[in-house]
Design a protein around this motif. Structure first.
Motif, PDB file in Angstrom:
ATOM      1  N   GLY A 304       0.804  -1.210   0.000  1.00 54.06           N
ATOM      2  CA  GLY A 304       0.000   0.000   0.000  1.00 54.06           C
ATOM      3  C   GLY A 304       0.839   1.261   0.000  1.00 54.06           C
ATOM      4  N   PHE A 305       1.979   1.221   0.680  1.00 52.71           N
ATOM      5  CA  PHE A 305       2.873   2.394   0.750  1.00 52.71           C
ATOM      6  C   PHE A 305       3.322   2.800  -0.649  1.00 52.71           C
ATOM      7  N   TYR A 306       3.748   1.819  -1.453  1.00 58.36           N
ATOM      8  CA  TYR A 306       4.260   2.103  -2.799  1.00 58.36           C
ATOM      9  C   TYR A 306       3.221   1.844  -3.900  1.00 58.36           C
ATOM     10  N   ASP A 307       2.024   1.375  -3.532  1.00 62.92           N
ATOM     11  CA  ASP A 307       1.002   0.956  -4.493  1.00 62.92           C
ATOM     12  C   ASP A 307       1.530  -0.163  -5.384  1.00 62.92           C
ATOM     13  N   LEU A 308       2.201  -1.127  -4.778  1.00 60.25           N
ATOM     14  CA  LEU A 308       2.713  -2.283  -5.506  1.00 60.25           C
ATOM     15  C   LEU A 308       1.622  -3.339  -5.634  1.00 60.25           C
ATOM     16  N   HIS A 309       1.666  -4.063  -6.749  1.00 61.40           N
ATOM     17  CA  HIS A 309       0.753  -5.190  -6.955  1.00 61.40           C
ATOM     18  C   HIS A 309       1.559  -6.351  -7.511  1.00 61.40           C
ATOM     19  N   THR A 387      10.131   7.699  -1.870  1.00 61.74           N
ATOM     20  CA  THR A 387       9.976   7.186  -0.505  1.00 61.74           C
ATOM     21  C   THR A 387       9.985   8.326   0.506  1.00 61.74           C
ATOM     22  N   GLU A 388      10.963   9.209   0.376  1.00 66.54           N
ATOM     23  CA  GLU A 388      11.088  10.303   1.346  1.00 66.54           C
ATOM     24  C   GLU A 388       9.872  11.214   1.330  1.00 66.54           C
ATOM     25  N   ALA A 389       9.282  11.426   0.153  1.00 67.37           N
ATOM     26  CA  ALA A 389       8.100  12.289   0.084  1.00 67.37           C
ATOM     27  C   ALA A 389       6.950  11.710   0.899  1.00 67.37           C
ATOM     28  N   ARG A 390       6.786  10.385   0.860  1.00 65.98           N
ATOM     29  CA  ARG A 390       5.691   9.765   1.607  1.00 65.98           C
ATOM     30  C   ARG A 390       6.021   9.652   3.086  1.00 65.98           C
ATOM     31  N   LEU A 391       7.297   9.515   3.401  1.00 62.36           N
ATOM     32  CA  LEU A 391       7.676   9.502   4.813  1.00 62.36           C
ATOM     33  C   LEU A 391       7.514  10.897   5.416  1.00 62.36           C
TER      34      LEU A 391
END
Length: 397
Positions: A304-309, A387-391
């Motif tokens: 969910g953090f990266y919207d990976l599937h 990553t840093e933007a979401r953190l």
């Protein structure tokens, strides 16, 4: 797309670092009985392992993965072909016994005869990496529930039951009950009224899916674990579940994660400690190989953090196999540029059940996973920035 059989050197690439986040191996249900008494026509079969702990069979299956990854990482130059290289590996597990034992089983096969430290907290309540909500992470329960409900299709959560009516019929045949009803002989066929679910806000934590979908997820997962444990088929789902039936019932597992763990408001908070560890590891602030042993909720949150599937082996889309993993490789291309490549890895159900030795010819399923917001060759700097933007600023709702 699979790529485990394509030597990186043949493409002018060098894998410099890898991070692997793995779900623990096969375990019994986390409590006995797996579902409340009276919700199945017969009692759940007994296990010889304590509730929720890694079984010896599960440890052996994890060992198969460790041996396979050792051979792969030797070919990639991340591990020496012989001797010990403890500084090359950084390993951490959740505070749960099943995760710690999974880490030990994997390391024993990955580095036979070598002592590699496995860090872990004393308990889940002190685990800010794998169990941040238990360790004091602040989540607004009402906001989390509202964010989860926005993931629902037209018609809301009730539409999930309609879309999966065929899977419910399989589940009801296997359990001998309608979800949410006490079992009884001569009961009429289950209807939509028996398949109602709702989402509950939990103060300070992710939302909790209740009702038929939650029961179906737990029951389906428990029957899967019986199969993986190599129980006789007469005991797997009380003799009423085939491997195909199990795959059908597993569709409920990722549905539960879709609402409880994957919504961005929830995932960007729960997975933040893991995302930071991944970036730090790829940046060279740990060993060349960084191993993280946790739970399906950790992989779902990172997804969910990266919207990976992903699709792991013969599991449903976005489901997480016992022993399944998400990985991130730092790759140096022929032009000298460094990029991040994400992948999933898992044994097939049959490989775990039979404890199949894994080789290049009989390999676990390993497939590339796209990172939304990044090109196929995701530049390392872009991955760090994403990553840093979401953190720094997780979504507010």
């Amino acid at each position: 797309m699979t790529y485990q059989h394509i030597p990186a050197a043949a493409r002018g690439e060098t894998v410099e670092r890898v991070v692997l986040l793995m779900r623990h191996g096969v375990r019994p249900s986390t409590k006995f009985p797996a579902t409340p008494a009276g919700t199945t026509a017969q009692a759940w079969p007994a296990w010889s392992t304590p509730a929720g702990d890694l079984t010896p069979h599960g440890a052996a299956a994890i060992g198969r993965l460790g041996a396979y990854d050792r051979a792969l990482w030797v070919r990639q130059g991340l591990l020496p072909a012989s001797g010990c290289a403890p500084a090359a590996i950084s390993a951490r597990a959740s505070g749960a016994s099943r995760a710690i034992k999974t880490g030990r089983a994997f390391l024993a096969a990955l580095t036979p005869g070598c002592a590699v430290p496995l860090d872990h907290p004393a308990s889940e309540d002190e685990d800010a990496t794998f169990h941040p909500a238990d360790a004091g992470l602040a989540i607004d329960g009402d906001t989390a529930r509202a964010a989860a409900l926005r993931q629902a299709p037209a018609g809301g959560i009730a539409a999930e039951a309609v879309a999966n009516a065929d899977a419910f019929r399989v589940l009801e045949h296997v359990t001998g009950c309608c979800p949410g009803k006490a079992c009884g002989r001569g009961a009429s066929a289950c209807t939509a009224a028996d398949r109602v679910s709702h989402l509950v806000a939990v103060p300070g934590d992710k939302p909790d899916l209740k009702g038929a979908l939650s029961f179906a997820s737990t029951a389906g997962q428990t029957i899967l674990l019986q199969y993986l444990e190599a129980m006789p088929m007469a005991q797997v789902g009380w003799g009423r579940a085939s491997a195909a039936d199990i795959r059908t019932m597993l569709r409920f597992h990722p549905i539960k994660f879709r609402y409880e763990t994957r919504p961005p408001y929830v995932a960007q908070r729960l997975a933040a400690p893991l995302a930071r560890r991944i970036v730090d590891a790829l940046a060279g602030r740990s060993g060349r190989i960084t191993l993280l042993f946790g739970h399906d909720t950790n992989l779902a949150a990172l997804g969910g953090f990266y919207d990976l599937h992903w699709t792991m082996a013969d599991y449903p889309r976005d489901d997480i196999a016992p022993g399944g993993a998400l990985g991130f490789e730092l790759v140096r291309g022929a032009d000298g540029a460094r990029y991040v490549r994400a992948f999933s890895q898992a044994q097939t159900m049959a490989q775990v059940r039979a404890l199949t030795p894994l080789t290049r010819g009989v390999a676990p399923h390993r497939a590339a996973v796209a990172i939304p917001g990044c090109p196929a060759r995701c530049p390392f700097a872009s991955f760090v920035a994403l990553t840093e933007a979401r953190l720094r600023q997780p979504v507010a709702r």
